[in-house]
Structure formats: structure tokens, C-alpha cells
Enzyme design. Structure first.
Site, short mmCIF file in Angstrom:
data_model
loop_
_atom_site.label_atom_id
_atom_site.label_comp_id
_atom_site.label_asym_id
_atom_site.label_seq_id
_atom_site.Cartn_x
_atom_site.Cartn_y
_atom_site.Cartn_z
N HIS A 15 -15.26 107.96 -62.33
CA HIS A 15 -15.05 107.35 -61.00
C HIS A 15 -16.35 106.67 -60.56
CE1 HIS A 15 -13.17 107.52 -56.79
NE2 HIS A 15 -14.29 106.81 -56.68
N HIS A 17 -18.20 103.03 -58.65
CA HIS A 17 -18.18 101.73 -57.96
C HIS A 17 -19.33 100.89 -58.48
CE1 HIS A 17 -15.27 103.09 -54.88
NE2 HIS A 17 -15.84 104.27 -55.10
N LEU A 18 -18.99 99.77 -59.11
CA LEU A 18 -20.04 98.88 -59.64
C LEU A 18 -20.24 97.64 -58.80
CD1 LEU A 18 -19.49 98.98 -63.52
CD2 LEU A 18 -21.43 99.91 -62.24
N ASN A 43 -12.07 98.45 -55.54
CA ASN A 43 -12.13 98.08 -54.11
C ASN A 43 -13.18 97.01 -53.83
OD1 ASN A 43 -14.20 100.01 -54.58
ND2 ASN A 43 -14.17 100.72 -52.46
N LYS A 104 -5.35 102.77 -58.61
CA LYS A 104 -5.99 103.55 -57.55
C LYS A 104 -5.22 103.46 -56.25
CE LYS A 104 -9.19 105.84 -55.38
NZ LYS A 104 -10.64 105.81 -55.31
N HIS A 142 -7.27 108.62 -53.66
CA HIS A 142 -8.21 108.96 -52.58
C HIS A 142 -7.44 109.86 -51.63
CE1 HIS A 142 -11.75 108.23 -49.89
NE2 HIS A 142 -10.87 108.78 -49.08
N HIS A 180 -12.61 112.83 -56.40
CA HIS A 180 -13.70 113.37 -55.57
C HIS A 180 -13.23 114.47 -54.62
CE1 HIS A 180 -12.06 110.37 -52.88
NE2 HIS A 180 -12.65 109.37 -53.47
N LEU A 225 -17.38 109.44 -48.16
CA LEU A 225 -16.00 109.86 -47.88
C LEU A 225 -15.31 110.23 -49.18
CD1 LEU A 225 -14.95 107.24 -45.19
CD2 LEU A 225 -15.28 109.70 -44.86
N ASP A 253 -18.48 108.90 -58.26
CA ASP A 253 -18.23 108.15 -57.02
C ASP A 253 -19.52 107.50 -56.52
OD1 ASP A 253 -16.69 106.99 -55.08
OD2 ASP A 253 -16.67 108.74 -53.76
N HIS A 257 -24.52 100.86 -51.47
CA HIS A 257 -24.57 100.00 -50.28
C HIS A 257 -26.03 99.70 -50.01
CE1 HIS A 257 -20.36 100.61 -48.96
NE2 HIS A 257 -20.51 101.86 -49.35
N ALA A 269 -20.03 104.33 -45.78
CA ALA A 269 -19.85 105.59 -46.52
C ALA A 269 -20.17 105.35 -47.99
CB ALA A 269 -18.41 106.06 -46.38
#
Ligand code: DOR
Ligand code: ZN
Length: 350
Positions: A15, A17-18, A43, A104, A142, A180, A225, A253, A257, A269
């Protein structure tokens, strides 16, 4: 006996986020240094809803890694973002592509870039979910309700009762990853549920409880989150992750940011752990006296659930202090890794 080196089969991140563009270029090589493969979250803005978009995104990830000096081989495993309108044909295309490994579910409004998420799972999404069940395509969940009347700390538990249980009753053979997980309730649900269910667990939910967000003031880099929970929940997650049960496996996860968007009146988040995830997990497992169970959690159980071969490469950790940098380059700005400035006892060997 205190080990001075520790070698495991090369792990995977189930899991991750790239992001895209400059952010992708800044973070991709950190993951590649530790992990052979990762399930890449869809996302983006706009979200990755089609196989064609997923293949194009996969190419951008490959390009970013090719441009990074000395990034080891890394395979992005792509996902689609489920919407109320995902057609069953898209599931077939995804399966045939060989590059898309899951779909997802973001309940609309649950988290970062989830505006296009699902409003009517068992109604509007039924044709897509049935196609996924037939194709053996996992649904990554999620697991939080979005009702503003539900306390933010109770949203995962409410999701189990109002969405997860009805979903799995309607589609008992659908392969589901409860992503998560953050509560004892979710750990227990996943342990006891019938059928093909698993869960990912992040390093922050193994290492910290919700006090971490408020120690000495508001600490936005500990905000993600689902939000960190009470200590009883953290302990239940450590118990689950270190239990040797193949239903629990590694998913960082890591959610980058920019510093300014975290240290903000309405901060985003997400904890950035892409830089030091495996070292964070090693620390959590060692604190639990179960470093011996790290390899299966990090390198075997996820691959088995996704019906992919286990990796053959190795990763060595050295018992040498790793000082987590205060910040790292992130396009034209910077990013603050989780627990910046602190020191971890293990580091990945070069
Ligand atoms: O903390 C989070 N950050 N949770 C999510 O579900 C999304 C993620 C992100 O994309 O930033
Ligand atoms: Zn995520």
C-alpha cells in the site's frame, strides 16, 4: 543474543502513494531502495479509473526511476480507483492487462483525493464488484465511514458493522484487503472472518498511539487517516502483525505531502515513511521481541495473498543508528519524514 545484521527476503509494500510529477520523482527511489514491488494507490488528481490511465501512470513511474541515479529494480503493481460508474468491462481489461492487480474503494470524502469515490457500494458498484469476484481481483478498502456525525475515532469500527459485513455477505468470494487497519476491532474482524480477507498494517500504527499527535503541541506529521488510535489498539495491531497469521502483511501507506501542506491551518492527512519504512517496521518488531516474524510479514504473506511469486532478492539491515533527516527534497519544496530528527536502531545496508 543481539544481532548485528539481519537479512530477509526482499520485502514488498502492499500500500503506497507515489503521487505524480515532481513528487513522484522525489519519492520513488526511496521505496525502490527497500522494496521490490509496491501496490500503488490510484488517488491522483484526476484519479486513475481506467486500465489505460493505470498503464500510462506505470510508465511515468518507470521513467521517474530511470532518471533516479542507482535506483534498484522496482515493479509498480497498479490499481484502479473504484467509482459509482466503474463498468464491469473495465475489470476485465484490468485483469487482462497483467499490470493492474487490485481496485481501491475510497468512500466518497473519506480522505485525500476521494471526492470521486463511491457513494453507493452495494447498489451502483454491484456490477463491478461481481466482475471482480469472478476475476479474483482484490478490492482494497479504505475502511472508514464518512458520516460527519460519527466520531473520527469510531469510523473504522462503524465501517465494519455497516459496510464490511454487508459487503462480504453479498460477495463472500470477493478477495478483500482491509487497508491500514488501526483498531483492535479490525484486527479481530480480519482474524475471524470467513473467506478471502487480509489486512495491511502501517509502521505508524505499530509504533504510535494518538498521544503522538499531541505531544507538546499539535504535531501534524503524525496525522494520517485513519487517525492513530488509543494504546490498546496499537497493542492489538502489534499482536496481529507479529502473530505469524498470513492475513496481516506490510503496507506502509506512505503518503507524501509537501511540508507546507502538512504544517498548515488545515493540514493534509498522511505520514511520509517511504524513506525509512523497513527500518520503522524492524524497530516495531524488535520492540515486540519478534524480529524473527518480520520476514514473513514483510516479504511472504502479501505476495501469497496477491497470488504473485515471492521475491528472490535479499535485503540486509545493519544495527547502526539511522538518524531520520529533518526534511528531504520534494520538487521545489521539502517533505518531512515521520519521526524526523529521531534515531532508529536499524538501517538498510547499501
Ligand atoms: O493519511 C492518508 N493519506 N490516508 C489516506 O487514506 C490517503 C493518504 C493520502 O493520499 O495522502
Ligand atoms: Zn493510503
Amino acid at each position: 543474543m543481539t544481532l548485528s545484521t539481519f537479512t530477509i527476503t526482499r520485502p514488498d509494500d502492499w500500500h503506497l502513494h507515489l503521487r505524480d510529477g515532481d513528487a513522484l520523482a522525489a519519492v520513488a527511489a526511496h521505496s525502490a531502495r527497500q522494496f521490490a514491488r509496491a501496490i500503488v494507490m490510484p488517488n491522483l488528481k484526476p484519479p486513475v479509473t481506467t486500465t489505460a490511465q493505470a498503464l500510462a501512470y506505470r510508465q511515468r513511474i518507470a521513467d521517474a526511476l530511470a532518471a533516479a541515479p542507482d535506483a534498484p529494480a522496482f515493479e509498480p503493481l497498479m490499481t484502479l480507483y473504484l467509482t459509482d460508474n466503474t463498468p464491469p468491462d473495465e475489470i476485465a481489461r484490468a485483469r487482462e492487462s497483467g499490470a493492474v492487480h487490485a481496485v481501491k474503494l475510497y468512500p466518497a470524502g473519506a480522505t485525500t483525493n476521494s471526492d470521486a469515490g463511491v457513494t453507493d457500494l452495494l447498489g451502483k458498484c454491484a456490477p463491478a464488484l461481481e466482475a471482480m469476484q469472478r476475476a479474483g481481483m482484490p478490492l482494497l478498502v479504505h475502511g472508514e465511514v464518512t458520516d460527519p456525525a460519527i466520531d473520527v475515532f469510531d469510523r473504522e469500527k462503524a465501517f465494519i458493522d455497516t459496510v464490511m459485513i454487508p459487503l462480504r455477505r453479498a460477495l463472500p468470494e470477493l478477495r478483500v484487503v482491509f487497508e491500514h487497519i488501526t483498531t483492535a476491532d479490525a484486527a479481530q474482524y480480519v482474524r475471524d472472518a470467513e473467506g478471502p480477507v487480509a489486512a495491511t498494517i502501517t509502521p505508524q500504527h505499530l509504533l504510535y498511539n494518538r498521544n503522538a499527535i499531541f505531544t507538546g503541541g499539535v504535531r501534524p506529521h503524525w496525522y494520517c487517516l485513519p487517525v492513530l488510535k488509543r494504546e490498546v489498539h496499537r497493542k492489538a495491531l502489534v499482536e496481529a502483525a507479529t502473530s505469524g497469521n498470513p492475513r496481516y502483511f506490510l503496507g506502509t501507506d506512505s503518503a507524501p505531502h509537501a511540508r507546507g501542506l502538512k504544517e498548515h491551518a488545515c493540514g493534509c492527512a498522511g505520514c511520509f515513511t517511504g524513506f525509512h519504512a523497513i527500518e520503522l517496521y524492524a524497530h516495531a518488531f524488535e520492540q515486540a521481541g519478534r524480529l524473527d516474524r518480520l520476514e514473513a510479514f514483510a516479504s511472504f504473506f502479501g505476495a501469497d495473498f496477491y497470488r504473485l511469486p515471492r521475491n528472490t532478492g535479499r535485503l540486509t539491515l545493519l544495527r547502526e543508528p539511522l538518524r531520520i533527516p529533518d526534511e528531504l527534497p520534494f520538487g521545489h519544496t521539502t517533505i518531512v519524514p515521520l519521526a524526523a530528527g529521531e534515531t532508529l536502531p536499524w538501517r538498510v545496508a547499501n
